[in-house]
Design a protein around this motif. Structure first.
Motif, short mmCIF file in Angstrom:
data_model
loop_
_atom_site.label_atom_id
_atom_site.label_comp_id
_atom_site.label_asym_id
_atom_site.label_seq_id
_atom_site.Cartn_x
_atom_site.Cartn_y
_atom_site.Cartn_z
N ILE B 120 -56.25 16.99 -14.31
CA ILE B 120 -57.66 17.40 -14.37
C ILE B 120 -58.29 17.31 -12.99
CG2 ILE B 120 -59.92 16.68 -15.28
CD1 ILE B 120 -57.70 15.78 -17.72
N LEU B 135 -56.35 25.22 -8.03
CA LEU B 135 -57.03 24.96 -9.31
C LEU B 135 -56.41 25.73 -10.46
CD1 LEU B 135 -60.75 24.80 -8.11
CD2 LEU B 135 -59.26 22.89 -8.72
N PHE B 138 -54.20 23.51 -12.58
CA PHE B 138 -54.75 22.36 -13.31
C PHE B 138 -54.95 22.74 -14.79
CE2 PHE B 138 -56.03 18.99 -10.30
CZ PHE B 138 -55.67 19.59 -9.12
N ASP B 139 -54.99 21.70 -15.62
CA ASP B 139 -55.17 21.94 -17.06
C ASP B 139 -56.64 21.96 -17.45
OD1 ASP B 139 -52.34 22.01 -17.74
OD2 ASP B 139 -52.36 19.96 -17.03
N ILE B 140 -57.46 21.22 -16.72
CA ILE B 140 -58.91 21.27 -16.91
C ILE B 140 -59.56 21.17 -15.54
CG2 ILE B 140 -60.95 20.02 -17.79
CD1 ILE B 140 -59.48 19.19 -20.19
N VAL B 141 -60.64 21.90 -15.31
CA VAL B 141 -61.39 21.82 -14.05
C VAL B 141 -62.86 21.62 -14.38
CG1 VAL B 141 -62.03 23.00 -11.92
CG2 VAL B 141 -59.75 23.36 -12.88
N TYR B 142 -63.38 20.42 -14.10
CA TYR B 142 -64.81 20.18 -14.26
C TYR B 142 -65.46 20.26 -12.89
CZ TYR B 142 -63.71 18.30 -18.92
OH TYR B 142 -63.29 18.13 -20.21
N LEU B 197 -62.14 30.07 -13.92
CA LEU B 197 -61.46 29.17 -12.98
C LEU B 197 -61.88 27.73 -13.24
CD1 LEU B 197 -59.61 29.09 -10.50
CD2 LEU B 197 -61.63 29.31 -9.06
N VAL B 198 -63.14 27.55 -13.64
CA VAL B 198 -63.70 26.24 -13.95
C VAL B 198 -63.91 26.16 -15.45
CG1 VAL B 198 -65.84 24.90 -13.76
CG2 VAL B 198 -64.77 25.85 -11.71
N THR B 199 -63.58 25.00 -16.04
CA THR B 199 -63.74 24.84 -17.49
C THR B 199 -65.19 24.65 -17.87
OG1 THR B 199 -61.63 23.65 -17.36
CG2 THR B 199 -62.78 23.61 -19.47
N GLU B 200 -65.90 23.79 -17.11
CA GLU B 200 -67.30 23.52 -17.45
C GLU B 200 -68.03 22.99 -16.21
OE1 GLU B 200 -67.78 21.43 -21.15
OE2 GLU B 200 -69.87 20.92 -20.76
N PRO C 174 -55.94 29.29 -18.48
CA PRO C 174 -55.34 28.05 -18.97
C PRO C 174 -56.30 26.87 -19.05
CG PRO C 174 -54.51 28.61 -16.79
CD PRO C 174 -55.30 29.78 -17.26
N THR C 175 -57.33 26.80 -18.17
CA THR C 175 -58.14 25.58 -18.22
C THR C 175 -59.06 25.56 -19.45
OG1 THR C 175 -60.10 26.20 -16.95
CG2 THR C 175 -58.16 25.56 -15.68
N LYS C 176 -59.58 26.71 -19.85
CA LYS C 176 -60.41 26.71 -21.06
C LYS C 176 -59.51 26.59 -22.30
CE LYS C 176 -64.25 28.95 -18.91
NZ LYS C 176 -65.68 28.72 -18.92
N THR C 178 -56.70 24.99 -22.53
CA THR C 178 -56.19 23.63 -22.68
C THR C 178 -57.23 22.71 -23.28
OG1 THR C 178 -54.69 23.89 -20.84
CG2 THR C 178 -55.29 21.64 -21.42
N GLU C 179 -58.48 22.82 -22.81
CA GLU C 179 -59.48 21.90 -23.38
C GLU C 179 -59.63 22.14 -24.88
OE1 GLU C 179 -63.55 21.84 -21.86
OE2 GLU C 179 -63.53 19.66 -22.12
N PHE C 183 -57.18 19.25 -26.16
CA PHE C 183 -58.16 18.17 -26.28
C PHE C 183 -59.13 18.40 -27.44
CE2 PHE C 183 -56.67 17.75 -21.89
CZ PHE C 183 -56.28 16.42 -21.93
N LYS C 185 -61.54 20.57 -28.08
CA LYS C 185 -62.94 20.95 -27.93
C LYS C 185 -63.32 22.06 -28.91
CE LYS C 185 -66.60 22.13 -24.89
NZ LYS C 185 -67.10 22.86 -23.73
#
Lengths: 275, 275, 275
Positions: B120, B135, B138-142, B197-200, C174-176, C178-179, C183, C185
């Motif tokens: 993450i 990025l 990665f599996d999650i990007v905050y 690219l970013v999860t949240e 993948p990042t959205k 995966t969450e 996880f 969500k």
């Protein structure tokens, strides 16, 4: 913008550009601009325009410009394939003519797949059919907020081309791609941007100014670096895209040559003629 | 948050962690946190930091933590590759040093491709260059809403790495990926999130609190189940990603070793030094 | 809408439809509608429903309808796999029963991969587990703004199925993915739409009316053209999807048959029973 007007004022006469009848091709500030120029026909792509775009892309790939832009003259970006290609053809010759057109379109799409420099669509107004499906092969797509994106294939008995059956699901996911490509849902510029088909939307009032200012800045980046980076991003997909192009073309050939498709197109044209 | 402060208070002395000079690595609540720790250099990644991150990822892959987090200390997430790696090198040795750096970066990227647990990114501020391109692995990007995402490769004569030439077009479509990777468009956190690219994105004021609360909850999920699910999602792409990594590295090698690229970097550094 | 009510009034008695106990299957206006019909169980999918959906899809693929719709009766779209499948099973037989269930689910998912016509999900309310993961195989997904999308696999010791480990990262990055998948969500309908899993969201108040009006219009398009276009878009992925289905099923088999997973499910059920 003023520089655009001036570039149209001296249409490349000193640059050994081929003479085009359906395009205006100009080159300055590191940018070769290919402008579809049948504004009274909404820039519909007839057989001659397919051939001239192929020539213009080949010339642009070898000239000393850094980036290449495709855009439309007038209110439309392009209304797509010019279906009146077939209206003056004697019935017995329609299928032969359709077959030859498909071969030409396949070659045309192949030129976009292979284009070696950054290729940018400046979508100045509505785009229809192959003018939309090809966008998945561009490196940047800027759109006026007046632009719309419409692929009404099914009601004409046609199928997706321009590699869109592959690129659109990758870009926007299969469920949004299907509603557009199969069920003919028309997208606004904002929708097309939210779904990744369009890079950025600009207000129509400032569209030309903002886009060309940005493109001139981009064209100052080192030409060779841009070209190699594009190839790093795109070459991995080239073989796949060519096979998709062949497959789409072959499916269309199976369909377009059917009586149903010919009738659907004729029907569409005769209805339109009555309006 | 208080738990973070306290974790930095006892830097894993009892855990046989290697001693790092450029990182702070801590492990608690099922989370191994790798914090880039050159805040006065905007967490630029020098050769030592590349090597230490490789070690830290290898240790994290085998420790008993459930998830692994990469973040930055201070205002920046990371300003990317530390170009001053080369400023004190005699001209005759620059190319040898650049070549060795590329081999190290390739190994570094490979560790992210192979990392077996959920990984993450907690992007606390601006990210540049390889800190952005990675990025996609990665599996999650905050991200804090202060974060920006910038890959100004072309003006330095460089090309995309970190598998971004493959992952970015898949994530955001080729037209948005190209404007970012080739033309160096800087994204805000909101834009990067809209493009996947970013999860949240979180407000900077509550960023650390919200993110760590959520991650602590996630780290309570069964470790083995998370690891297997990550592998089901990611392993299918591993071979492809390794080949992309090798290809990107080899393109960069062809370019970086050229006089033009060395000059562009030197130019950039000497301009920056004058500020 | 009134036409829907009337279609439920004459449940296809004259169409040689198999008799279903867990579904209501109707066919009119070119649309075959498969409605999950265990509203008091939130349309949880028990073993019988898996089998009946397989039958209904096979029948729909061969009937004269143009498009096929899956939807739920009542407040829920579907709460996913009915975990009480296992509550009345003697402990010694649970693992055998779980193994057979997995084989059935694999066949079930295969039917969605192979379905030859446009397949549309009308998500009338919350969707959980396999009711969510399967959505990546639909051609259009319409959702009420009351719908939510939740895949709480990890806390039950389970892993993604329905090809979601492949389709979700392609659709949303993948990042959205995966969450959501790892996880757990939960997404709102708007979030699922922004991420491309859902084609369009409608206010619940007008959901049925708007959706069925649109679908009836779509079903008037030429059936054969739609079918071929779907296949041009989807067939390229079929082989890959089948191999993903087999792989996901085999990972689940390795896990579900473990004591940990059985205990996690039993725990979940006994907690729920106490509420």
């Amino acid at each position: 913008s003023s520089s655009e007007s001036s570039s149209q004022g001296k249409p490349g006469a000193d640059r050994e550009q081929p003479r085009y009848e359906t395009l205006v091709v100009t080159s300055e500030d590191g940018i070769t601009k290919i402008m579809l120029n049948r504004p009274t026909k909404k820039n519909a792509v007839n057989l001659q325009m397919y051939q001239e775009i192929i020539l213009a892309l080949k010339a642009a790939s070898q000239d000393d410009s850094t980036i290449t832009v495709l855009t439309g003259n007038g209110d439309y970006y392009s209304s797509g394939n010019d279906l009146t290609n077939f209206t003056n053809t004697p019935p017995g010759e329609i299928q032969e003519k359709a077959k030859n057109s498909l071969i030409l379109v396949r070659e045309f799409v192949g030129c976009f797949i292979d284009f070696p420099k950054p290729l940018i669509a400046v979508v100045n107004g509505p785009a229809v059919g192959i003018a939309v499906t090809l966008l998945g092969l561009f490196d940047i797509v800027y759109a006026s907020d007046r632009a719309t994106f419409h692929t009404p294939f099914s009601r004409l008995g046609l199928h997706p081309e321009g590699c869109s059956s592959y690129t659109f699901p990758k870009i926007m996911g299969p469920t949004k791609a299907t509603e557009m490509l199969i069920f003919g849902k028309k997208l606004t510029a904002e929708e097309a941007c939210a779904q990744g088909l369009v890079t950025e939307v600009f207000p129509d009032r400032t569209f030309q100014k903002e886009v060309w200012t940005r493109l001139k800045a981009y064209a100052k980046l080192p030409s060779n670096v841009l070209r190699i980076s594009k190839q790093v991003i795109r070459n991995r997909e080239k073989e796949k895209l060519h096979s998709v192009n062949v497959e789409e073309s072959s499916v269309l050939q199976g369909t377009v040559l059917s009586d149903e498709a010919v009738n659907a197109v004729m029907n569409f044209l005769s209805k339109r003629a009555k309006l």
